[in-house]
Design a protein around this motif. Structure first.
Motif, PDB file in Angstrom:
ATOM      1  N   ILE A   1       0.812  -1.249   0.080  1.00 33.81           N
ATOM      2  CA  ILE A   1      -0.045   0.023   0.026  1.00 33.81           C
ATOM      3  C   ILE A   1       0.809   1.460   0.016  1.00 33.81           C
ATOM      4  O   ILE A   1       0.402   2.145  -0.667  1.00 33.81           O
ATOM      5  CB  ILE A   1      -0.794  -0.134   1.349  1.00 33.81           C
ATOM      6  CG1 ILE A   1      -1.811  -1.299   1.316  1.00 33.81           C
ATOM      7  CG2 ILE A   1      -1.873   1.282   1.159  1.00 33.81           C
ATOM      8  CD1 ILE A   1      -2.572  -1.478   0.049  1.00 33.81           C
ATOM      9  N   ALA A   2       1.834   1.155   0.845  1.00 30.98           N
ATOM     10  CA  ALA A   2       2.755   2.196   0.902  1.00 30.98           C
ATOM     11  C   ALA A   2       3.586   2.354  -0.315  1.00 30.98           C
ATOM     12  O   ALA A   2       3.649   3.658  -1.033  1.00 30.98           O
ATOM     13  CB  ALA A   2       3.820   1.937   1.910  1.00 30.98           C
ATOM     14  N   ASN A   3       4.039   1.518  -1.277  1.00 31.42           N
ATOM     15  CA  ASN A   3       4.456   1.653  -2.479  1.00 31.42           C
ATOM     16  C   ASN A   3       3.499   2.094  -3.609  1.00 31.42           C
ATOM     17  O   ASN A   3       3.889   2.952  -4.495  1.00 31.42           O
ATOM     18  CB  ASN A   3       4.870   0.191  -2.957  1.00 31.42           C
ATOM     19  CG  ASN A   3       6.207  -0.337  -2.097  1.00 31.42           C
ATOM     20  OD1 ASN A   3       7.079   0.591  -1.612  1.00 31.42           O
ATOM     21  ND2 ASN A   3       6.419  -1.433  -2.251  1.00 31.42           N
ATOM     22  N   LEU A   4       2.322   1.535  -3.423  1.00 34.33           N
ATOM     23  CA  LEU A   4       1.149   2.125  -4.241  1.00 34.33           C
ATOM     24  C   LEU A   4       0.909   3.548  -4.212  1.00 34.33           C
ATOM     25  O   LEU A   4       1.105   4.391  -5.103  1.00 34.33           O
ATOM     26  CB  LEU A   4       0.084   1.603  -3.797  1.00 34.33           C
ATOM     27  CG  LEU A   4      -1.459   2.147  -4.503  1.00 34.33           C
ATOM     28  CD1 LEU A   4      -1.701   1.112  -5.943  1.00 34.33           C
ATOM     29  CD2 LEU A   4      -2.722   1.764  -3.569  1.00 34.33           C
ATOM     30  N   ILE A   5       1.124   4.106  -2.932  1.00 40.62           N
ATOM     31  CA  ILE A   5       0.776   5.457  -2.807  1.00 40.62           C
ATOM     32  C   ILE A   5       1.958   6.512  -3.183  1.00 40.62           C
ATOM     33  O   ILE A   5       1.912   7.301  -3.991  1.00 40.62           O
ATOM     34  CB  ILE A   5       0.684   5.923  -1.324  1.00 40.62           C
ATOM     35  CG1 ILE A   5      -0.743   5.212  -0.803  1.00 40.62           C
ATOM     36  CG2 ILE A   5       0.489   7.309  -1.117  1.00 40.62           C
ATOM     37  CD1 ILE A   5      -0.970   5.056   0.763  1.00 40.62           C
ATOM     38  N   LEU A   6       3.230   5.644  -2.972  1.00 39.48           N
ATOM     39  CA  LEU A   6       4.335   6.464  -3.595  1.00 39.48           C
ATOM     40  C   LEU A   6       4.574   6.506  -4.815  1.00 39.48           C
ATOM     41  O   LEU A   6       4.707   7.394  -5.621  1.00 39.48           O
ATOM     42  CB  LEU A   6       5.589   5.778  -2.998  1.00 39.48           C
ATOM     43  CG  LEU A   6       5.937   5.875  -1.362  1.00 39.48           C
ATOM     44  CD1 LEU A   6       7.162   4.988  -0.992  1.00 39.48           C
ATOM     45  CD2 LEU A   6       6.246   7.314  -1.171  1.00 39.48           C
ATOM     46  N   THR A   7       4.053   5.359  -5.683  1.00 33.40           N
ATOM     47  CA  THR A   7       4.233   5.457  -7.118  1.00 33.40           C
ATOM     48  C   THR A   7       3.140   6.273  -7.744  1.00 33.40           C
ATOM     49  O   THR A   7       3.363   7.106  -8.665  1.00 33.40           O
ATOM     50  CB  THR A   7       3.678   3.877  -7.711  1.00 33.40           C
ATOM     51  OG1 THR A   7       4.660   3.107  -6.775  1.00 33.40           O
ATOM     52  CG2 THR A   7       3.949   3.765  -8.911  1.00 33.40           C
ATOM     53  N   PHE A   8       1.853   6.420  -7.015  1.00 28.72           N
ATOM     54  CA  PHE A   8       0.868   7.160  -7.779  1.00 28.72           C
ATOM     55  C   PHE A   8       0.752   8.627  -7.274  1.00 28.72           C
ATOM     56  O   PHE A   8       0.096   9.378  -7.862  1.00 28.72           O
ATOM     57  CB  PHE A   8      -0.330   6.607  -7.947  1.00 28.72           C
ATOM     58  CG  PHE A   8      -0.330   5.174  -8.598  1.00 28.72           C
ATOM     59  CD1 PHE A   8      -0.871   5.278  -9.870  1.00 28.72           C
ATOM     60  CD2 PHE A   8      -0.112   4.104  -8.409  1.00 28.72           C
ATOM     61  CE1 PHE A   8      -1.071   4.401 -11.026  1.00 28.72           C
ATOM     62  CE2 PHE A   8      -0.150   2.908  -9.217  1.00 28.72           C
ATOM     63  CZ  PHE A   8      -0.626   3.174 -10.245  1.00 28.72           C
ATOM     64  N   LYS A   9       1.607   8.947  -6.159  1.00 31.11           N
ATOM     65  CA  LYS A   9       1.506  10.189  -5.620  1.00 31.11           C
ATOM     66  C   LYS A   9       0.010  10.691  -5.079  1.00 31.11           C
ATOM     67  O   LYS A   9      -0.455  11.830  -5.462  1.00 31.11           O
ATOM     68  CB  LYS A   9       2.075  11.306  -6.386  1.00 31.11           C
ATOM     69  CG  LYS A   9       3.355  10.786  -7.064  1.00 31.11           C
ATOM     70  CD  LYS A   9       4.627  11.499  -6.258  1.00 31.11           C
ATOM     71  CE  LYS A   9       5.991  11.216  -6.521  1.00 31.11           C
ATOM     72  NZ  LYS A   9       6.469   9.645  -6.823  1.00 31.11           N
ATOM     73  N   GLU A  10      -0.825   9.437  -4.754  1.00 31.54           N
ATOM     74  CA  GLU A  10      -2.013   9.925  -4.436  1.00 31.54           C
ATOM     75  C   GLU A  10      -2.474   8.952  -3.143  1.00 31.54           C
ATOM     76  O   GLU A  10      -2.268   7.924  -3.246  1.00 31.54           O
ATOM     77  CB  GLU A  10      -3.012   9.535  -5.632  1.00 31.54           C
ATOM     78  CG  GLU A  10      -4.438   9.870  -5.244  1.00 31.54           C
ATOM     79  CD  GLU A  10      -5.403   9.467  -6.633  1.00 31.54           C
ATOM     80  OE1 GLU A  10      -5.001  10.172  -7.644  1.00 31.54           O
ATOM     81  OE2 GLU A  10      -6.139   8.829  -6.373  1.00 31.54           O
ATOM     82  N   PRO A  11      -3.048   9.805  -2.223  1.00 32.70           N
ATOM     83  CA  PRO A  11      -3.365   8.826  -1.110  1.00 32.70           C
ATOM     84  C   PRO A  11      -4.569   7.914  -1.185  1.00 32.70           C
ATOM     85  O   PRO A  11      -5.224   8.315  -1.961  1.00 32.70           O
ATOM     86  CB  PRO A  11      -3.718   9.740  -0.040  1.00 32.70           C
ATOM     87  CG  PRO A  11      -4.002  11.090  -0.713  1.00 32.70           C
ATOM     88  CD  PRO A  11      -3.393  10.999  -2.093  1.00 32.70           C
ATOM     89  N   VAL A  12      -4.632   6.849  -0.673  1.00 29.11           N
ATOM     90  CA  VAL A  12      -5.959   6.091  -0.374  1.00 29.11           C
ATOM     91  C   VAL A  12      -6.208   6.013   0.774  1.00 29.11           C
ATOM     92  O   VAL A  12      -5.221   6.003   1.938  1.00 29.11           O
ATOM     93  CB  VAL A  12      -5.622   4.666  -1.010  1.00 29.11           C
ATOM     94  CG1 VAL A  12      -5.454   4.649  -2.615  1.00 29.11           C
ATOM     95  CG2 VAL A  12      -4.475   3.849  -0.109  1.00 29.11           C
ATOM     96  N   ASN A  13      -7.703   5.697   1.173  1.00 33.77           N
ATOM     97  CA  ASN A  13      -7.821   5.708   2.530  1.00 33.77           C
ATOM     98  C   ASN A  13      -7.991   4.602   2.923  1.00 33.77           C
ATOM     99  O   ASN A  13      -8.637   3.530   2.377  1.00 33.77           O
ATOM    100  CB  ASN A  13      -9.232   6.153   2.538  1.00 33.77           C
ATOM    101  CG  ASN A  13      -9.893   6.739   4.086  1.00 33.77           C
ATOM    102  OD1 ASN A  13      -8.868   6.622   4.939  1.00 33.77           O
ATOM    103  ND2 ASN A  13     -10.753   7.579   4.198  1.00 33.77           N
TER     104      ASN A  13
END
Ligand SMILES: Nc1ncnc2c1ncn2[C@@H]1O[C@H](COP(=O)(O)OP(=O)(O)OP(=O)(O)O)[C@@H](O)[C@H]1O
Ligand SMILES: [Mg+2]
Lengths: 218, 342
Positions: free
Chosen positions: B281-293
Motif C-alpha cells: 500500500i505504501a508503495n502504491l501511494i508512493l508510485t501514484f502520488k495519491e493517498p488512499v484511505n
C-alpha cells in the motif's frame, strides 16, 4: 390372601388416591396464589410489600410448625362445618388442604425466586405489567421447578393422608393401623406399606417424566 | 431536540455498608440516529445510567427526558408505553428459556395485546432481518451465544422502538461473533434510523460502531465527544488508558479511524500468504502520488500463516483508479469491488 382382604386393600388404594389428589388440587388453589404473593411481595420481589409478606410468612410458619395430627384434631369443628362429619376420606381432605397449602406456598415461592432476574428485567424493559410478568414470565419459566414441587407435594400429602388413618381418616393408613396396630396382622400392614411406597414411586416417576418432558432448557 | 437528554443525574443505593453513590451528576445528550457509546471500567455506573434511561432504575435526583418526555412526569401506564418505544438488549440475552424463538420475539407484542397471528408474522419478518429464519421453532438452549443475541435483538425490535439500549450486549461473545452482532446493529441503525446506546467496557466496540462516546469513571462522565476526536486526543486519564489499551491484537477485526461522510470508490483487497505484509500500500501511494484511505484492515492467523483483507477507498474523483487496481493485481492481490457505501 382372601378376596375380601384384596378388595379392602383396593378400596384403601382408591381412598388414598382420592384424598391425596383432591387435597393436592385444593392445596394448590390456596397455595399457588399464596406462594406467588410471597415471592412478589418479598424484598427484591416484583412489588415488595412488607405487611403482606409478613402476614403470609407468619401464617405459613404457624401452620407448618404445627404437627399434622394436632392440626387435624384442632380443626375438627371447621371440618364438621364444611363436610358435616369429622372422619372418613372426604373429611380428611379438609385438614390435608390446610396443612398442604402453606407447604405448597413455600415451594411455589422458592420456584418463582429461582427465575432469572435478567428475564424479569427484560420483560419490564418491554413495558410488561406486574401481572403479565407473573403470568407470562414467572409461572412459565418456573414450570419445571413447579412440577417437581407438585410431585413432592403429592408425596407429602400421601404421607399425611396415611397419618390421618390413625384417627379414622380412611385409606391405606387406616388399614395399616387397624390391622397392624390393633390386630397384629403384620402381613396386611406390610402390604399396605408396600402399596403406599408403590403409590409414592408412581407419583414421583410421573412427575419427573412430565417435568423433564416440559423442560426446554436442555 | 435530543432523543435522550440526561441532566445532572444522581443515583444512590442504600447498602449494608452505607450509602453508595453510583451516579454523581451525569449529563448527556444523545441525538436521534446516534450510535452512542458509554464506556468505563467495571463499577463506573454504566448499567445504572442506562437503566435510568428507561426508568428500570429511578434516579435519586436529576432528569431523564426521552423524545421530549420527562420520564419522571409519566404515570405507570405511560411509562410502560414509553418503554415499548425503547428496546433493550443485555449481556446474558435474557430470553425466555421455556419458549421457542418465535414466541420469544412475539412476547413484547403479546403483552401489548397484538393478535397472535399478527405477532407471528412480525416475528418472522424480524427473524429474516437478523438472519435466523430457520430457527423459529428452536429453543434458546439450542442456540449459540451469537444466535441468542440475534433473537434478543429481534425481540427488542418487535414493537418498532425508536431507541435501542444495549448493556454489554457483546461482552459474552467471542470477537468474531461480536463483530457480526455489531455489524447487525450498524445495519439496523442505518436502515431503521434507530438511535442506539451501547454500554461497553471494550474500546474496540466503540471504535467499531459508535459515532459518539462518553467515558465514565466512578459515577461521572469524565470525557465526551466524537469517537474520532477521542481516539485522536483523549483528554482524561481513563480515556488515554482505554485508547492505549485498544491496540489491535492478532485475530482482531480492526477498523481504522475514519471519516464516515467521505465517499469515494471502494475496493476490498485480499492478501495471499506470501504478499501479506509487504509494504504494497505504501508503495502504491508512493508510485501514484495519491493517498488512499484505509477504511478497514483485517488480519487473521489462519493455520500459522497470516491472511488478511483490507478495505481501501480511493480519493473522491480519482482518475488513477484503474491504473492503481492493475498495480495491485500485478502484485498478486485479489481485488473485489465494494459497491455499497457504509
Ligand atoms: N441495586 C443496587 N444496589 C446496590 N448497589 C448497586 C445496585 N446496582 C448497582 N450498584 C452499585 O453501583 C455501582 C455501579 O454499578 P453499575 O452496575 O452501574 O456499574 P457498571 O459500570 O455497569 O459495571 P460493570 O461493567 O461491572 O457492569 C457499583 O458499585 C454497584 O455495586
Ligand atoms: Mg454493567
Amino acid at each position: 390372601m382372601s378376596e375380601a382382604v384384596i378388595s379392602m386393600l383396593w378400596q384403601g388404594v382408591q381412598e388414598s388416591l382420592y384424598m391425596t389428589i383432591f387435597a393436592t388440587l385444593f392445596g394448590y388453589l390456596l397455595g399457588l396464589p399464596m406462594g406467588v404473593l410471597l415471592s412478589v411481595t418479598d424484598q427484591g420481589g416484583l412489588s415488595p410489600n412488607r405487611v403482606v409478606y409478613r402476614v403470609l410468612d407468619v401464617i405459613a410458619n404457624v401452620v407448618r410448625s404445627t404437627p399434622f395430627l394436632i392440626l387435624l384434631i384442632l380443626i375438627i369443628p371447621i371440618t364438621k362445618a364444611i363436610v358435616g362429619k369429622s372422619y372418613g376420606p372426604t373429611a380428611t381432605i379438609v385438614p390435608l388442604v390446610i396443612a398442604a397449602a402453606p407447604f405448597i406456598a413455600r415451594m411455589v415461592e422458592g420456584s418463582l425466586k429461582e427465575v432469572d432476574a435478567g428475564v424479569i428485567e427484560a420483560a419490564q424493559s418491554m413495558g410488561a405489567t406486574t401481572f403479565q410478568i407473573i403470568w407470562k414470565v414467572l409461572l412459565v419459566e418456573a414450570r419445571t421447578s413447579l412440577i417437581t414441587g407438585a410431585t413432592i407435594a403429592l408425596g407429602t400429602i400421601l404421607g399425611y393422608s396415611a397419618m390421618a388413618g390413625a384417627v379414622g381418616g380412611g385409606g391405606l393408613g387406616d388399614i395399616a393401623i387397624q390391622y397392624g396396630y390393633y390386630r397384629y396382622e403384620t402381613d396386611i400392614m406390610i402390604v399396605t406399606v408396600l402399596l403406599l411406597i408403590l403409590l409414592f414411586q408412581v407419583f414421583q416417576m410421573a412427575g419427573n417424566a412430565i417435568a423433564g418432558r416440559l423442560d426446554k432448557r436442555k | 431536540m435530543a432523543e435522550i437528554l440526561v441532566q445532572d443525574l444522581h443515583k444512590t443505593f442504600q447498602t449494608k455498608d452505607g450509602i453508595l453513590e453510583a451516579l454523581k451528576g451525569v449529563s448527556l445528550e444523545i441525538e436521534t440516529g446516534d450510535i452512542y457509546g458509554i464506556i468505563g471500567m467495571s463499577g463506573a455506573g454504566k448499567s445504572t445510567l442506562v437503566r435510568c434511561m428507561n426508568y428500570l432504575e429511578v434516579p435519586t435526583q436529576g432528569k431523564v427526558v426521552v423524545q421530549g418526555k420527562d420520564l419522571a412526569s409519566l404515570n405507570g401506564a405511560q411509562l410502560r408505553m414509553q418503554r415499548q418505544k425503547m428496546g433493550m438488549i443485555f449481556q446474558h440475552f435474557n430470553l425466555l428459556m421455556q419458549k421457542n424463538v418465535l414466541d420469544n420475539i412475539c412476547f413484547p407484542l403479546t403483552i401489548q395485546g397484538v393478535k397472535k397471528s399478527q405477532a407471528r408474522q412480525r416475528a418472522m419478518e424480524l427473524l429474516e432481518v437478523v438472519g435466523l429464519s430457520d430457527k423459529a421453532q428452536a429453543y434458546p438452549a439450542q442456540l449459540s451465544g451469537g444466535q441468542k443475541q440475534r433473537v434478543a435483538i429481534a425481540r427488542a425490535l418487535a414493537s418498532n422502538p425508536s431507541i435501542l439500549l444495549c448493556d454489554e450486549a457483546t461482552s459474552a461473545l467471542d470477537p468474531q461473533t461480536t463483530y457480526s452482532i455489531l455489524e447487525l446493529l450498524k445495519d439496523i441503525n442505518r436502515k431503521l434510523g434507530l438511535t442506539i446506546v451501547i454500554i461497553t467496557h471494550q474500546m474496540s466496540v466503540v471504535r467499531e460502531i459508535c459515532n459518539r462516546v462518553a467515558i465514565m469513571q466512578a459515577g461521572r462522565v469524565v470525557e465526551e465527544g466524537s469517537v474520532a476526536q477521542i481516539f485522536a486526543h483523549p483528554q482524561s486519564d481513563v480515556g488515554r488508558e482505554l485508547v492505549s489499551k485498544d491496540s489491535p491484537s492478532e485475530g482482531d477485526t480492526r477498523t481504522l479511524t475514519q471519516d464516515r461522510i467521505q465517499s469515494g470508490n471502494r475496493i476490498r483487497i485480499v492478501f495471499s500468504e506470501n504478499s501479506s505484509f509487504e509494504p504494497v500500500i505504501a508503495n502504491l501511494i508512493l508510485t501514484f502520488k495519491e493517498p488512499v484511505n484505509i477504511m478497514k484492515a483485517n488480519t487473521k492467523n489462519v493455520g500459522g500463516t497470516a491472511k488478511g483483507d483490507m478495505l481501501l477507498e480511493f480519493m473522491p474523483g480519482s482518475t488513477q483508479q484503474e491504473a492503481m487496481k492493475d498495480y495491485l493485481r500485478q502484485r498478486g492481490l485479489e481485488l473485489e469491488e465494494v459497491s455499497d457505501h457504509e
